[in-house]
Design a protein around this motif. Structure first.
Motif, mmCIF file in Angstrom:
data_model
loop_
_atom_site.group_PDB
_atom_site.id
_atom_site.type_symbol
_atom_site.label_atom_id
_atom_site.label_comp_id
_atom_site.label_asym_id
_atom_site.label_seq_id
_atom_site.Cartn_x
_atom_site.Cartn_y
_atom_site.Cartn_z
ATOM 1 N N THR A 137 19.769 3.062 9.320
ATOM 2 C CA THR A 137 19.034 1.905 9.834
ATOM 3 C C THR A 137 17.613 2.322 10.198
ATOM 4 N N PRO A 138 16.614 1.652 9.640
ATOM 5 C CA PRO A 138 15.221 2.008 9.915
ATOM 6 C C PRO A 138 14.780 1.552 11.301
ATOM 7 N N VAL A 214 4.975 -0.404 24.475
ATOM 8 C CA VAL A 214 5.367 0.052 23.144
ATOM 9 C C VAL A 214 6.858 0.349 23.125
ATOM 10 N N MET A 215 7.453 0.228 21.948
ATOM 11 C CA MET A 215 8.869 0.550 21.782
ATOM 12 C C MET A 215 9.101 1.012 20.355
ATOM 13 N N PHE A 216 9.976 1.991 20.196
ATOM 14 C CA PHE A 216 10.403 2.466 18.879
ATOM 15 C C PHE A 216 11.840 1.951 18.703
ATOM 16 N N ASP A 217 11.956 0.768 18.152
ATOM 17 C CA ASP A 217 13.253 0.100 18.121
ATOM 18 C C ASP A 217 13.855 0.117 16.726
ATOM 19 N N ILE A 218 15.162 -0.161 16.652
ATOM 20 C CA ILE A 218 15.802 -0.380 15.366
ATOM 21 C C ILE A 218 15.315 -1.732 14.844
ATOM 22 N N VAL A 219 14.916 -1.796 13.597
ATOM 23 C CA VAL A 219 14.252 -2.981 13.053
ATOM 24 C C VAL A 219 15.045 -4.258 13.286
ATOM 25 N N VAL A 220 16.353 -4.229 13.029
ATOM 26 C CA VAL A 220 17.135 -5.461 13.099
ATOM 27 C C VAL A 220 17.095 -6.091 14.483
ATOM 28 N N SER A 221 16.959 -5.280 15.539
ATOM 29 C CA SER A 221 16.940 -5.817 16.906
ATOM 30 C C SER A 221 15.679 -6.630 17.189
ATOM 31 N N SER A 222 14.580 -6.234 16.556
ATOM 32 C CA SER A 222 13.287 -6.843 16.862
ATOM 33 C C SER A 222 12.743 -7.732 15.747
ATOM 34 N N LEU A 223 13.427 -7.770 14.616
ATOM 35 C CA LEU A 223 12.857 -8.408 13.430
ATOM 36 C C LEU A 223 12.425 -9.849 13.669
ATOM 37 N N GLY A 224 13.253 -10.632 14.350
ATOM 38 C CA GLY A 224 12.907 -12.030 14.605
ATOM 39 C C GLY A 224 11.625 -12.167 15.409
ATOM 40 N N TYR A 225 11.449 -11.323 16.409
ATOM 41 C CA TYR A 225 10.249 -11.386 17.256
ATOM 42 C C TYR A 225 9.017 -10.909 16.493
ATOM 43 N N LEU A 226 9.203 -9.959 15.605
ATOM 44 C CA LEU A 226 8.087 -9.486 14.783
ATOM 45 C C LEU A 226 7.637 -10.578 13.810
ATOM 46 N N LYS A 227 8.608 -11.236 13.194
ATOM 47 C CA LYS A 227 8.270 -12.283 12.228
ATOM 48 C C LYS A 227 7.689 -13.518 12.910
ATOM 49 N N ASP A 228 8.088 -13.747 14.160
ATOM 50 C CA ASP A 228 7.554 -14.884 14.916
ATOM 51 C C ASP A 228 6.202 -14.579 15.549
ATOM 52 N N LEU A 234 3.397 -1.672 14.153
ATOM 53 C CA LEU A 234 2.349 -0.750 13.719
ATOM 54 C C LEU A 234 2.807 0.127 12.566
ATOM 55 N N ALA A 235 4.103 0.477 12.560
ATOM 56 C CA ALA A 235 4.612 1.364 11.507
ATOM 57 C C ALA A 235 6.128 1.352 11.529
ATOM 58 N N VAL A 236 6.724 1.731 10.407
ATOM 59 C CA VAL A 236 8.169 1.938 10.351
ATOM 60 C C VAL A 236 8.442 3.436 10.436
ATOM 61 N N THR A 237 9.631 3.771 10.903
ATOM 62 C CA THR A 237 9.950 5.184 11.124
ATOM 63 C C THR A 237 10.500 5.875 9.884
ATOM 64 N N PRO A 256 2.259 13.300 9.476
ATOM 65 C CA PRO A 256 2.977 13.844 8.315
ATOM 66 C C PRO A 256 4.291 14.529 8.703
ATOM 67 N N GLY A 257 5.349 14.123 8.004
ATOM 68 C CA GLY A 257 6.658 14.700 8.283
ATOM 69 C C GLY A 257 7.507 13.865 9.221
ATOM 70 N N TYR A 258 6.906 12.842 9.838
ATOM 71 C CA TYR A 258 7.691 12.008 10.755
ATOM 72 C C TYR A 258 8.700 11.184 9.950
ATOM 73 N N GLU A 259 9.949 11.234 10.369
ATOM 74 C CA GLU A 259 10.999 10.422 9.755
ATOM 75 C C GLU A 259 12.153 10.305 10.743
ATOM 76 N N ALA A 260 12.608 9.091 10.996
ATOM 77 C CA ALA A 260 13.693 8.888 11.958
ATOM 78 C C ALA A 260 14.505 7.664 11.568
ATOM 79 N N TYR A 261 15.806 7.839 11.504
ATOM 80 C CA TYR A 261 16.732 6.767 11.169
ATOM 81 C C TYR A 261 17.846 6.697 12.200
ATOM 82 N N GLY A 262 18.412 5.510 12.369
ATOM 83 C CA GLY A 262 19.742 5.421 12.921
ATOM 84 C C GLY A 262 20.697 5.642 11.754
ATOM 85 N N PHE A 263 21.917 6.064 12.007
ATOM 86 C CA PHE A 263 22.860 6.261 10.901
ATOM 87 C C PHE A 263 24.293 6.112 11.404
#
Length: 335
Positions: A137-138, A214-228, A234-237, A256-263
């Protein structure tokens, strides 16, 4: 004399039974690799989830369990054992018989807890054999609309000009949201102030309200608020852009080299026979190839993460090492 004869008879029986069991066990070990898989499973299988019913991992686990049941011909029963960031569930599976009938639903805390907790009664990488990946999960770096930064470089400059003054929402010490942010700080030389919440909804509400910035959240949790337009991404992880947030760049472009997922994935007790591990892996991967399950997981923010057992194992080794470094550098502890 009669008593001695009876004891000898019982002793011979015990030796014969013991010898028979040993012979049976040895014969099982000598079966061709595929023979054990051909007979597995012969009864329902338990999939242990370390979080309550209705949680994200529980919902995904139930979807995958249903799909696996159809392919294995036996019911995969999801059993919730919440508590201590999945430590209770993990220890339960570690102590279960290594026969393929008790499985662990593997989540990011399994990789994080190895360093976060100082006194675990098990070693995750040693005591759980990797079986299969399920989803990744991104995440997204998002800010309150009042934050003057519109890009990651602008945010880095803003944070460096205001060290220790920008609040970062997390879901608790050592949570994915916390460590995603700590990794960002390590790689950019910034100083944010973690503010810990008990749930995503409260954290997002305070982010929208400006109590945190600021928050580094899982996309699905915030997607509605981002689209609204209530929050600014600012960026995806992830290492590459994602379909849900077109035009939002990966953080790796600026760090460079930053990468983070839920899994999420599946593990089994150590010493589970390889033939059984392979059988479960095949059932999981066949399920993930099904368009119906793919669509269900996508709705919940996950992308299929099909792996071999060894591939999932290597991934877990790398995740454990990566987050271990972050936990130590940030001096985070949970017990």
């Amino acid at each position: 004399m009669k008593k001695s004869s009876t004891m000898n008879f019982k002793r011979r029986n015990v030796l014969q039974i013991g010898g028979g069991l040993a012979a049976t066990f040895t014969a099982a070990l000598m079966l061709p690799r595929g023979a054990l898989a051909d007979t597995y499973p012969t009864r329902p299988v338990r999939l242990i989830v370390g979080f309550p019913p209705g949680s994200a991992s529980d919902i995904n686990a139930r979807l995958v369990a249903q799909a696996m049941s159809e392919r294995l011909g036996q019911q995969i029963v999801v059993e919730n054992k919440p508590g201590a960031a999945s430590n209770i569930a993990t220890e339960y599976v570690v102590r279960a018989a290594p026969d393929g009938y008790t499985l662990l639903y593997v989540v990011p805390p399994n990789a994080i807890n190895a360093t976060l907790y100082k006194s675990l009664d098990y070693d995750f990488l040693r005591d759980i054999v990797p079986v299969a990946g399920i989803v990744r999960t991104p995440g997204v770096m998002e800010v309150n609309l009042s934050v003057p930064a519109k890009t990651v470089p602008e945010f880095i400059a803003y944070a460096k000009a205001n060290p220790g003054k920008i609040n970062m929402a997390t879901l608790g010490p050592g949570s994915g949201q916390h460590l995603f942010g700590e990794l960002f700080m390590m790689m950019t030389g910034t100083e944010l102030v973690p503010v810990h919440y008990h749930g995503a909804m409260q954290a997002i509400t305070d982010l929208i309200g400006g109590r945190v910035q600021v928050m580094f959240d899982i996309v699905v949790s915030s997607l509605g608020y981002l689209k609204d337009g209530k929050l600014r991404p600012l960026a995806v992880t992830t290492a590459t852009p994602i379909e849900d947030l077109p035009g939002v760049p990966p953080l790796a472009q600026f760090a460079p080299g930053y990468e983070a997922y839920g899994f999420q994935g599946i593990g089994a007790p150590a010493r589970t026979p390889a033939a059984i591990v392979d059988a479960i892996n095949k059932a999981v991967n066949a399920s993930l190839a099904d368009p119906k399950l793919k669509a269900q997981l996508a709705t919940l923010g996950g992308e299929p993460f099909s792996t071999s057992p060894s591939g999932f194992g290597q991934f877990l080794v790398e995740e454990t090492a990566k987050w271990g470094k972050v936990v130590k550098a940030a001096n985070i502890t949970a017990g």
